[in-house]
Scaffold this active site. Structure first.
Site, PDB file in Angstrom:
ATOM      1  N   ASP A 377     -18.783 -11.530  16.677  1.00  0.00           N
ATOM      2  CA  ASP A 377     -20.075 -11.137  15.718  1.00  0.00           C
ATOM      3  C   ASP A 377     -20.181 -10.817  15.202  1.00  0.00           C
ATOM      4  OD1 ASP A 377     -23.419 -11.296  15.731  1.00  0.00           O
ATOM      5  OD2 ASP A 377     -22.652 -12.505  17.523  1.00  0.00           O
ATOM      6  N   ARG A 454     -34.899  -6.644   7.675  1.00  0.00           N
ATOM      7  CA  ARG A 454     -33.597  -6.345   7.851  1.00  0.00           C
ATOM      8  C   ARG A 454     -32.647  -6.186   7.063  1.00  0.00           C
ATOM      9  NH1 ARG A 454     -28.604  -9.028  11.559  1.00  0.00           N
ATOM     10  NH2 ARG A 454     -29.380  -7.500  13.500  1.00  0.00           N
ATOM     11  N   LYS A 487     -21.255 -18.887  14.551  1.00  0.00           N
ATOM     12  CA  LYS A 487     -21.877 -19.191  15.722  1.00  0.00           C
ATOM     13  C   LYS A 487     -23.005 -18.512  13.875  1.00  0.00           C
ATOM     14  CE  LYS A 487     -25.054 -15.769  16.833  1.00  0.00           C
ATOM     15  NZ  LYS A 487     -25.249 -14.113  17.929  1.00  0.00           N
ATOM     16  N   ASP A 489     -25.956 -17.920  11.775  1.00  0.00           N
ATOM     17  CA  ASP A 489     -26.767 -16.800  11.656  1.00  0.00           C
ATOM     18  C   ASP A 489     -28.286 -17.579  10.735  1.00  0.00           C
ATOM     19  OD1 ASP A 489     -28.516 -15.369  13.609  1.00  0.00           O
ATOM     20  OD2 ASP A 489     -27.695 -13.588  13.686  1.00  0.00           O
ATOM     21  N   ASP A 559     -32.171 -13.604  22.328  1.00  0.00           N
ATOM     22  CA  ASP A 559     -32.131 -12.253  21.373  1.00  0.00           C
ATOM     23  C   ASP A 559     -31.731 -11.403  23.063  1.00  0.00           C
ATOM     24  OD1 ASP A 559     -30.209 -12.767  19.549  1.00  0.00           O
ATOM     25  OD2 ASP A 559     -31.886 -11.466  18.131  1.00  0.00           O
TER      26      ASP A 559
HETATM   27  C1  DGJ Z   1     -29.087 -12.275  15.197  1.00  0.00           C
HETATM   28  C2  DGJ Z   1     -28.733 -12.449  16.181  1.00  0.00           C
HETATM   29  O1  DGJ Z   1     -29.013 -13.090  17.564  1.00  0.00           O
HETATM   30  C3  DGJ Z   1     -27.563 -11.611  17.438  1.00  0.00           C
HETATM   31  O2  DGJ Z   1     -27.207 -12.536  18.864  1.00  0.00           O
HETATM   32  C4  DGJ Z   1     -26.443 -11.040  16.428  1.00  0.00           C
HETATM   33  O3  DGJ Z   1     -25.936 -12.084  15.957  1.00  0.00           O
HETATM   34  C5  DGJ Z   1     -26.650 -10.787  15.604  1.00  0.00           C
HETATM   35  N1  DGJ Z   1     -27.715 -11.421  14.242  1.00  0.00           N
HETATM   36  C6  DGJ Z   1     -26.168 -10.575  14.109  1.00  0.00           C
HETATM   37  O4  DGJ Z   1     -26.552  -9.202  13.021  1.00  0.00           O
END
Ligand code: DGJ
Length: 761
Positions: A377, A454, A487, A489, A559
């Site tokens: 990640d 963020r 993944k 994001d 999350d």
């Molecule tokens: C938000 C995601 O939902 C998490 O699973 C993780 O990937 C974080 N971002 C990483 O910054």
């Protein structure tokens, strides 16, 4: 999709000017009215084709508004106000919310789109630049395109309707073309508007925020407008582009329900308006607030698609229709039909503390548990040691990973796992090389401060050169190592929306152009890397929508991984989205969001109903936990097909009553196998035995029932029988435990039951 039953038809009766879209489950009817408007007649259970249905149009007179008896909408002696229309516009006699507003060159906005022709075609055309449902052969669907023309303003409107052969579903979208000589501006272009003849409906929608996405909200409609919408530049954690109108007594298994799902990931609006006469107008599409789109002569604007679904047998079949369509004809690519791997994601186990040795230790421990994919990640690139830097600098941090991504990925593969990677392409940190080189690539308004969230900014995806850059750098990353999974994001919403490359009069196009840029990048990357499994994510489930699922095979649901919270999140998500789209992981305890300590088996028993995985540090497990997880992984592998692709049946809702007990199940298409989940949140003394009946089984079949985890407790032994499908659907599973068992189990209990059909005798 199964072989079409060929019962589908789209017919246009030239004598009555009626359109009838029909399959053996539903009918959708529209008709050209005397003033040329396309009127709505009916959406519901299948009606016999070949008969006239013009009498279903609302009666001519209601109320004092019939004073408006002059003008284009008044030719039948009534105002437009209570006419049921397919493409309602403002500025005439219809004072409800419009579906289409176009501003002409003179600044006026009146529009009267009148019928000018139609065509019927086999199959389903794609929508330029936008994701949509599709067919694999032309006999799976028929599409009707109805052309409406506003003669005065030279605006052409094409309404597209697709009926699928074997689904209670109509897909709708709209094209608006400037057929004149001067610019026009589209101010509102809904993808669909539907006028229903009464207002005895509850509105269901999915509401929440970060870590508690998509809770079901149900409220009776009342006179006035009730809207669900997003102004965040994404479909959002807070709202989802999906609503249902259900009759007040509609349950999971009985009663009428109409679903409306928008295949779109940006600002949207889903709205129901009940007028003074008790009719309901529903409209869905791009949020009109802040939106505009200027069309030069000859240019066309295409709206996203809305998928309407109808059920006369409750919410369950409505969800079935969406699940099947979205799993089989929205999802695309090699991973559409493949079993999804069980993954371990590094995030909650390591956060930003990424080193090769740590990642390999986690991967090694994961492999020993039977996990199939290791996902690295956030934290692997640039100087990314916390959330304050490096987004945009997609080069590996060699201090953390001395052998690069390639070295780590190959070592992970040598362990027998596939390797996956996290990226967040749409973002840039102020502390990054990319921002230093291209400060003007981040969205913002010159002369105003940019709002950081963020500690990051959003790249202007409406600009082709930025999308091209990302395609290049992300493509390089994906080519640099054996990466099997991505993944993607998206961790903040868009503030100060402004496109530096757009002229002032086109700023209303910005947020839609942003999403078009995201889709373009997704499209190019998924085509360039067809064997990579993509999972979309937006700070959890902040962009869990059909637009994303058209490109990414699955979405990160939330999350929040605590099982009690997840029951509500996964239940709500399942109203529209299939299990194969829902990432569901087991995390460590105490849970990082709510601090709850739920048993490992309960965490697994909830996460099994989705695309299963883990998000913890497996090197920190004790021997009992390792042993249990290995068994959980083996269980999921054994039942993966039914857990990912079975028919999901919701049995007991976390949103009804006190929500303390929840149950659901998933049944294989051939009904030979099912897995049932039962959950009790708080344990209460002396709760007594009870049963919960199952659904979706073959009433004539015999099933062997096995409790999981297996054991010699009273629940396992009382249910360990071979029982008929009819018996299980009438009497159900027995929930029972002795007093010591109840006391020993405590709160947050779960029990699964595996049903396998056996031959009689
Ligand atoms: C938000 C995601 O939902 C998490 O699973 C993780 O990937 C974080 N971002 C990483 O910054």
């Amino acid at each position: 999709m199964e072989a079409p039953n060929r019962q589908m038809t789209a017919t246009w009766d030239c004598a009555t000017n009626e359109l009838h879209l029909h399959n053996d489950q539903i009918s959708y009817l529209a008709r050209v009215l005397d003033d040329g408007s396309l009127g709505h007649l009916y959406f519901g259970p299948a009606l016999t084709p070949g008969r006239p249905y013009g009498h279903l149009a609302p009666p001519d007179f209601r109320g004092p508004s019939d004073r408006l008896t002059e003008g284009p909408r008044a030719t039948r002696g009534h105002a437009g106000e209570f006419v049921a229309l397919e493409c309602p516009t403002g500025g005439g006699g219809d004072f409800r919310v419009p579906a289409l507003t176009v501003q002409h060159a003179d600044g006026s906005t009146a529009l009267h789109p009148a019928y000018a022709g139609h065509r019927i075609m086999a199959g389903k055309p794609a929508i330029p630049g936008l994701p949509s449902t599709y067919v694999e052969s032309p006999d799976e669907a028929e599409t009707v395109e109805v052309l409406l023309v506003d003669a005065a303003g030279a605006v052409e409107v094409r309404l597209l309707y697709t009926i699928f052969a074997d689904a209670p579903v109509i897909a709708r979208s709209v094209r608006v073309r400037n057929a004149g000589q001067r610019q026009v501006t589209v101010r509102c272009a809904m993808s669909a508007s539907l006028d229903l003849p009464d207002a005895r409906w509850d509105l269901l929608h999915l509401s929440g925020t970060w870590a508690r996405e998509r809770h079901v909200v149900r409220q009776a409609l009342a006179p006035g407008r009730r809207a669900v919408s997003s102004l965040r530049g994404a479909s959002s954690h807070e709202t989802n582009p999906f609503i249902v109108l259900a009759r007040p007594h509609t349950t999971e298994e009985a009663g009428e329900a109409c679903g409306f799902s928008l295949v779109y990931s940006g600002n949207f609006r889903a709205e129901a308006e009940v007028d003074a006469y008790g009719t309901t107008r529903v409209r869905l599409g791009i949020e009109p607030e802040g939106f505009s789109w200027t069309l030069d002569p000859g240019e066309e604007f295409a709206t996203p698609e809305v998928v309407l679904a109808y059920s006369s047998a409750g919410l369950g079949p409505l969800s079935d229709a969406y699940h099947r369509l979205y799993r089989e004809r929205l999802a695309r690519g090699a991973w559409r039909d493949r079993p999804r791997p069980i993954l371990l994601n590094s995030w909650e186990g390591a956060y930003f503390d990424v080193t090769e040795s740590r990642m390999l230790a986690m991967a090694t421990a994961a492999q020993e548990l039977g996990i199939e994919l290791f996902v690295l990640d956030d934290g692997w690139f640039g100087e990314r040691n916390d959330a304050t830097s490096s987004l945009g600098d997609w080069t590996v941090n060699r201090r953390k990973l001395p052998d690069g991504l390639d070295g780590l990925a190959r070592k992970v593969e040598a362990l027998g796992l596939r390797f996956g990677l996290w990226i967040e392409p749409e973002m840039v940190s102020a502390r990054s090389r990319l921002f230093a080189d291209h400060p003007d690539w981040a969205i913002g308004i010159p002369g105003r401060p940019r709002t950081e969230s963020r500690s990051q900014l959003v790249l202007d995806m409406s600009r082709a050169e930025i999308v091209d850059h990302l395609f290049g750098v992300i493509g390089d990353v994906l080519r640099s190592a054996p990466i099997s999974y991505v993944k993607w994001d998206f961790n903040r919403n868009i503030t100060e929306p402004f496109g530096l490359a757009l002229p002032p009069e086109r700023q209303g196009e910005f947020l839609h152009r942003y999403i078009l840029g995201v889709y373009d990048l997704y499209d190019r990357l998924t085509r360039a890397f067809p064997d990579v499994l993509f999972e979309s994510c937006a700070g959890g489930g902040g962009r869990f929508d059909p637009g994303m699922l058209a490109f990414s095979h699955q979405g990160w649901t939330s999350d929040e991984m605590d099982p009690v919270e997840r029951l509500r999140i996964q239940w709500g998500t399942s109203l529209c989205y299939p299990l194969s789209s829902m990432g569901a992981h087991v995390a460590a305890v105490p849970n990082h969001q709510v601090g709850r300590v739920a048993p490992l088996a309960t965490r697994a028993a909830v996460a099994f109903f989705g695309v299963f995985g883990y998000e913890l540090d497996p090197t920190k497990l004790d021997p009992d936990e390792r042993c249990a997880i290995a068994a959980h992984v083996a269980f999921y592998k054994e039942h993966r097909e039914v857990l990912q692709r079975g028919r999901f049946v919701r049995l007991r809702s976390p949103f009804e009553g006190d929500g303390n007990e929840v149950a659901w199940m998933t049944v294989a298409d051939d009904r030979r196998r099912a897995v049932v989940g039962w959950y009790r949140i708080l344990n209460h003394p002396q709760s007594g035995p009870q049963r919960f009946p199952l659904r979706g089984l073959d009433p004539a079949a015999l099933y062997r029932v096995a409790a999981w985890p297996p054991g010699d407790d009273s629940m396992a032994s009382r249910n360990a029988l071979v029982r008929g499908g009819d018996d299980l659907m009438s009497s159900g599973i027995l929930v029972v435990a002795t007093r010591p068992e109840i006391a020993a189990r405590g709160d947050f209990q779960a029990r699964l039951f595996v049903l396998e059909a056996v031959e009689a005798g």
